[in-house]
Structures are given as C-alpha cells and as structure tokens.
Design an enzyme around this catalytic site. Structure first.
Site, PDB file in Angstrom:
ATOM      1  N   GLU A  47       1.142  -0.901   0.146  1.00  0.00           N
ATOM      2  CA  GLU A  47      -0.064  -0.715  -0.051  1.00  0.00           C
ATOM      3  C   GLU A  47       0.874   1.385   0.263  1.00  0.00           C
ATOM      4  O   GLU A  47       1.677   1.575   0.493  1.00  0.00           O
ATOM      5  CB  GLU A  47      -0.786   0.538   1.164  1.00  0.00           C
ATOM      6  CG  GLU A  47      -1.298   1.330   1.461  1.00  0.00           C
ATOM      7  CD  GLU A  47      -2.241   1.320   3.006  1.00  0.00           C
ATOM      8  OE1 GLU A  47      -1.618   0.924   3.959  1.00  0.00           O
ATOM      9  OE2 GLU A  47      -3.401   1.370   3.224  1.00  0.00           O
ATOM     10  N   LYS A 132      -9.487   1.888  -2.141  1.00  0.00           N
ATOM     11  CA  LYS A 132      -9.410   1.589  -0.804  1.00  0.00           C
ATOM     12  C   LYS A 132     -10.621   1.969   0.072  1.00  0.00           C
ATOM     13  O   LYS A 132     -11.395   3.302   0.127  1.00  0.00           O
ATOM     14  CB  LYS A 132      -8.347   1.775   0.158  1.00  0.00           C
ATOM     15  CG  LYS A 132      -8.335   1.236   2.088  1.00  0.00           C
ATOM     16  CD  LYS A 132      -7.162   1.539   2.609  1.00  0.00           C
ATOM     17  CE  LYS A 132      -6.938   1.345   4.119  1.00  0.00           C
ATOM     18  NZ  LYS A 132      -5.767   1.702   4.641  1.00  0.00           N
ATOM     19  N   CYS A 182      -5.575  -2.968   2.790  1.00  0.00           N
ATOM     20  CA  CYS A 182      -4.669  -3.206   3.954  1.00  0.00           C
ATOM     21  C   CYS A 182      -5.759  -3.144   5.294  1.00  0.00           C
ATOM     22  O   CYS A 182      -6.113  -4.829   5.049  1.00  0.00           O
ATOM     23  CB  CYS A 182      -3.828  -1.435   4.728  1.00  0.00           C
ATOM     24  SG  CYS A 182      -3.233  -1.857   6.111  1.00  0.00           S
TER      25      CYS A 182
HETATM   26  N1  CDV Z   1      -3.417   1.428   6.827  1.00  0.00           N
HETATM   27  C1  CDV Z   1      -3.841   1.274   7.408  1.00  0.00           C
HETATM   28  O1  CDV Z   1      -5.067   0.236   6.926  1.00  0.00           O
HETATM   29  N2  CDV Z   1      -4.023   0.680   8.965  1.00  0.00           N
HETATM   30  C2  CDV Z   1      -4.527  -0.665   9.938  1.00  0.00           C
HETATM   31  C3  CDV Z   1      -4.163   0.248  11.007  1.00  0.00           C
HETATM   32  C4  CDV Z   1      -4.132   0.863  11.465  1.00  0.00           C
HETATM   33  C5  CDV Z   1      -4.820  -0.732  12.157  1.00  0.00           C
HETATM   34  C6  CDV Z   1      -4.245  -1.936   9.316  1.00  0.00           C
HETATM   35  O2  CDV Z   1      -5.575  -2.272   9.868  1.00  0.00           O
HETATM   36  O3  CDV Z   1      -2.953  -2.464   9.665  1.00  0.00           O
END
Ligand code: CDV
Length: 331
Positions: A47, A132, A182
């Site tokens: 990401e 996202k 993510c």
């Molecule tokens: N970049 C992200 O989406 N990070 C989140 C953190 C903030 C918990 C994740 O779910 O890994």
C-alpha cells in the site's frame, strides 16, 4: 497440467519522508529484477508504495498533502516499472495515493483523492483498479494520539466496489484476480464480495504499525501480527483463494511498521513469509486448481449460503443491542 502461477510479495523496508519517489522506484525495480530471476510471474508491492506512509502527518489543508499523490499513472517517475514489466513479462500490483479529476456522486467535477491499487499486466496494461473502502483512522488531528492516522482526512471512500478481473497472467490464459488494501483485510465482507466473484488470487498491500496507536487501551504487541495473519488466513480459507499480502516494514520517521508479509493458500496456510524489516522478496508457486476443493465442498456457496438471513450485513452499519430476556409470567 496444474494451473500454476508463481507469485511474489515484494516487501519494502521503510521510506523516509525526505526520500523521493525515484529512490522507491529504483528499489522496486531491483525487487522486480529479483522476481524475474526467481521465476515470479506476478509481483505484489505494498500500500502507498511510492512514498512514506504520509497519513501519519497532519496538514492543515488537504491541498498541502497533494505532493504525496499521483496525478497520472504511469507518470514519469513510475514509467520505469511499467517498462520493466514489459521487458521481463511480469505483472505487478502497486499501491499509491491517487488524485483524479472526476465527477462525484452528485455529478460535480472535482479533485478526488483515493488510496488506490492497480494491477498491471505483463504487457504494461492496467488490468484492474481498486480504491480502498475501509479507511481507518480519523479526519481531524487527534491530540490523544502520539502518532496520527489521517486516512479519513486525505482519502474518500473508494467508489469501485471490490472488483475481480479474469486476465492472462504468467503462462496462464486466465486468472481471477482481485484486490483489497490494508485495513480491508480485517473485514470478512471484503473477502466474501471477492469470493462471490470466484476470485483465485487476492492481492493486498499494508502499512501497519507495530503498536496499537488508538489510545483506547492496551493491546499486547504480539497480537498485531497475529491479527493480521489471522484475518488473511481466514479470508483465503473461507473464500477458497490464494492471497499475497505485502507489507511496508521497519521504522519510518520514528514509526515502526511490522512487516511479516505472507503468501497464503486456499487452506489458509502460510506458504511463504518475510522475516526481515527491509526490502525482501518472497515467492510461492500457486497451483490455482487448489481453489476448487473448498469451492466444491465446505464453501460451495451456491449450495450452502443463506443470504435471506444475512440482511443485517448490508442494511445495518453499527451493532444494535439484542432484546433483553425476560422470564415469562407463569401461566
Ligand atoms: N493502513 C492501514 O489501513 N492500517 C491499519 C491500521 C491503522 C490498524 C490496518 O488495519 O492495518
């Protein structure tokens, strides 16, 4: 002949704030080249792979953060990645911050900002784009936090759903490929929407801090990697697909990201894992025919799913209190 695709997770070590895109791209080119040497047909980058994880930094106006965004893809700076893909016949997945001049839901043309990932084919075509959907964090500066997480400030919620595309990749005439980014990996809904499109390979990049920074209570450090892997392994198993999950790792401007990139098979087993907090390439040969077992048995969706009982999943956002049990009056 099994349908085998050799995939790679190209984990990136930290990218400091002062490092220009050209340095990140140079590192990615080296990983692509290493991928080529190891027989990888598809390389997955993390990401926001071109820059530091800038949502941890607060800017008073959104526009001040614009230099972290890409206005074109490919751009002059990212064109070498596309050229390398063509030269070596490798596909790649890239996460980046995107600014697009597009109409919004009301039809108004404006600058829109997304946390985006693309899948590029071995001939340099963009085969699929994802923006996202589950944006973590907050929109305003939070004084309780030692490190900010301002994704809700800088990005809009993605407007492309969770798409899957069937396209040639490596030596295969067609592979069903989908993406998430993510935080999406922690939500079973993301996986199931991809699973309902017969996804065979899910690509995802992440930037996850080694500690819980929300300031809402204690979370033991070892649980951070556990929860990440748990989510990815469960998602792959329950949707009978492979997953390539690639981290940004190490200490970026004082903030530690935990790495632990993995490749997971449709049984939910980890078949490759990164061990460093640096640029590192891990690979796995994925026999996509293995997706068939779950789909024909435990997770034969067409036989066993009961959407008539899942209404709350799409009609409700937050959880509601259940009714309180009361003893029935004696008859
Ligand atoms: N970049 C992200 O989406 N990070 C989140 C953190 C903030 C918990 C994740 O779910 O890994």
């Amino acid at each position: 002949m099994p349908r085998t695709l050799t995939v790679a997770a190209a984990q990136l070590g930290p990218i400091q704030m002062a490092e220009p895109r050209s340095v990140a791209v140079e590192r990615m080119l080296r990983l692509l080249e290493r991928g080529k040497a190891r027989g990888a047909e598809l390389v997955v980058f993390p990401e926001l792979a071109l820059t530091t994880f800038f949502p941890r930094h607060y800017y008073e106006t959104i526009e001040e953060a614009d230099p972290w965004f890409e206005t074109a893809m490919p751009s002059n700076e990212t064109a070498p990645l596309f050229a390398a893909a063509r030269k070596w016949g490798i596909g790649f997945h890239l996460g980046y911050a995107e600014i697009a001049e597009e109409p919004d839901e009301a039809g108004r043309m404006r600058k829109r900002r997304f946390n985006t990932a693309i899948l590029v084919g071995p001939e340099g075509d963009i085969l699929l784009k994802y923006r996202k959907i589950h944006l973590p964090g907050h929109a305003e500066r939070d004084p309780r936090r030692s490190v900010q997480h301002l994704e809700k400030r800088y990005f809009e919620v993605g407007d492309l759903g969770f798409p899957v595309i069937r396209a040639p990749m490596g030596g295969l005439a067609g592979v069903n490929m989908g993406m998430m980014i993510c935080n999406d990996r922690r939500w079973p809904e993301s996986w199931r929407v991809l699973g309902l499109q017969k996804v065979e390979l899910v690509m995802l990049g992440y930037n996850t801090p080694s500690t819980n920074q929300e300031g809402q209570g204690f979370e033991a450090h070892h649980l951070r990697v556990f929860h990440s892997h748990l989510s990815i392994q469960a998602g792959a198993y329950q949707n009978s697909c492979f997953a390539v999950a690639t981290a940004k790792a190490g200490v970026e401007n004082g903030c530690e990201l935990f790495g632990h990139s993995i490749i997971v098979d449709p049984q939910g087993e980890i078949i490759a894992m990164a061990t460093s907090w640096d640029d590192e390439l891990i690979t796995a040969d994925c026999n996509l025919d293995l997706c068939g077992l779950g789909r024909a048995s435990v997770f034969a969706f067409e036989k066993h799913r009961r959407p008539e009982h899942y209404g709350r999943i799409t009609s409700q956002v937050g959880a509601v209190d259940p009714p309180v049990w009361e003893r029935k009056a004696a008859e």
